[in-house]
Design an enzyme around this catalytic site. Structure first.
Site, PDB file in Angstrom:
ATOM      1  N   TYR A  37      -1.005   8.387 -60.561  1.00 26.53           N
ATOM      2  CA  TYR A  37      -1.745   9.228 -59.334  1.00 26.53           C
ATOM      3  C   TYR A  37      -2.303   7.999 -58.420  1.00 26.53           C
ATOM      4  CZ  TYR A  37      -5.077  12.118 -56.947  1.00 26.53           C
ATOM      5  OH  TYR A  37      -5.901  12.923 -55.894  1.00 26.53           O
ATOM      6  N   LYS A  62      -1.429   7.159 -54.743  1.00 23.77           N
ATOM      7  CA  LYS A  62      -2.567   7.180 -53.601  1.00 23.77           C
ATOM      8  C   LYS A  62      -2.711   5.826 -52.894  1.00 23.77           C
ATOM      9  CE  LYS A  62      -3.165  11.414 -53.495  1.00 23.77           C
ATOM     10  NZ  LYS A  62      -2.797  12.293 -52.296  1.00 23.77           N
TER      11      LYS A  62
HETATM   12  C1  VAH Z   1      -8.143  14.195 -60.177  1.00 21.01           C
HETATM   13  N1  VAH Z   1      -9.663  15.769 -58.618  1.00 21.01           N
HETATM   14  O1  VAH Z   1      -9.203  14.449 -60.938  1.00 21.01           O
HETATM   15  C2  VAH Z   1      -8.680  14.924 -58.569  1.00 21.01           C
HETATM   16  C3  VAH Z   1      -9.075  13.346 -58.028  1.00 21.01           C
HETATM   17  C4  VAH Z   1     -10.878  11.633 -58.052  1.00 21.01           C
HETATM   18  C5  VAH Z   1     -10.160  12.792 -58.974  1.00 21.01           C
HETATM   19  O2  VAH Z   1      -8.205  12.488 -57.642  1.00 21.01           O
HETATM   20  O3  VAH Z   1      -7.356  13.713 -60.350  1.00 21.01           O
END
Ligand code: VAH
Length: 313
Positions: free
Chosen positions: A139, A143
């Protein structure tokens, strides 16, 4: 006209409500991979898979949006279960929207990044706008790559893309899915439902968080700011409140004295949380477009519990 893609999520659903209030129902088209539980009177919703470029193009030609909000993504914890799907959704969804915006001349785009772009070698405290960024969750990697892409599409094609690195977002209207910071939402729901909560993060895991009302207001303030004021076209650091599960439990006990917290150990989300900063420096956002959070830990806790007492009654 605003087209929101991924409008049913934790942030999308509340951004949609705020944008409808600001621009009128008829000027906000929400879309997501599946229908929401209910569609309010006068609301316009379309099912849309952000990986279906032709379907996005059809919606853009149908509604002729002047702004796109792209909220569709797979978050950190779920992403570690399905890394290839997370990369595909987070990157190809973004590329579809960027290329169509260039093709159809849609200038203004909002795309969220996250404090997940920071990694084990990033400064942990008061993390600056620019520093070493070695994210080790798929993730966070998606990003960080997305930030490089949106800055490129701004510089190369002139797209007016704006972005913020959201901390963990806390809200009561929509139960979030798949985040590592979501313990800080679940704890409130469970405090009302059960009077106790087992945290999947250890008691001293400090993370940067932000209350939804501040996150939504800040996002709209960024989108309203004059373009010439903006010095960041990757994504702005945004800070709110940093706290640990222990600290938030103490705050809840001030209102619900019988609340009890316990801690599960070796949850896979602990390693993700440990790779992230404890606190964020958001001076650039404050200087460029006047950002400032309003909720502190006590204020957020009070607001969450009051609203959940009603919602979960
Ligand atoms: C997550 N709520 O936990 C999101 C967010 C910084 C946390 O990116 O993946």
């Amino acid at each position: 006209v605003i087209l929101m893609i991924g409008a049913n999520g934790q942030i999308g659903s509340e951004l949609a409500a705020a944008l409808r209030k600001k621009f009128g129902m008829e000027n906000v088209i929400t879309s997501d991979i599946r229908e929401p539980k209910e569609i309010g009177e006068g609301e316009i919703f379309e099912t849309l898979n952000v990986l279906d470029k032709e379907a996005i193009k059809a919606l853009m030609l149908k509604y002729k949006p002047t702004q796109i909000y792209l909220l569709a993504a797979m978050l950190s914890a779920t992403g570690e279960q399905y890394p290839q799907k997370a990369w595909d959704l987070n990157m190809n969804g973004l590329l579809n929207v960027l290329d169509l915006a260039v093709e159809l001349g849609i200038k203004k785009i909002f795309w969220p990044s996250s404090i997940a772009v920071f990694g084990p070698h990033s400064p942990k405290v008061d993390t600056p706008q620019y520093c070493v960024m070695d994210p080790n969750s798929i993730y966070g990697i998606s990003k960080l790559s997305g930030e490089r892409l949106v800055e490129y599409y701004h510089n190369r094609y002139g797209l007016d893309i704006r972005s913020v690195r959201y901390p963990g977002i806390i809200s009561w209207r929509t139960e979030p899915g798949g985040g590592t910071t979501d313990y800080a939402v679940h704890i409130f729901f469970e405090a009302i439902r059960q009077g106790k909560y087992t945290s999947f993060l250890s008691e001293n895991t400090e993370l940067p968080m932000l209350y939804m009302d501040d996150a939504v207001r800040g996002t709209i303030e960024l989108m309203d700011a004059p373009a010439e004021q903006l010095t960041i076209r990757s994504s702005y650091n945004l800070a709110g409140i940093s706290f640990t599960p222990k600290q938030i439990a103490e705050e809840i006990k001030k209102i619900l004295p019988n609340f009890e917290i316990s801690y599960a150990d070796n949850d896979p989300r602990q390693a993700i949380a440990d790779s992230w900063p404890k606190s964020i420096n958001d001076d650039t956002a404050r200087n460029d477009w006047g950002w400032a959070p309003t909720f502190d830990l006590a204020g957020m806790t009070k607001d969450m519990l009051e609203n959940l007492k009603t919602k979960l009654k």
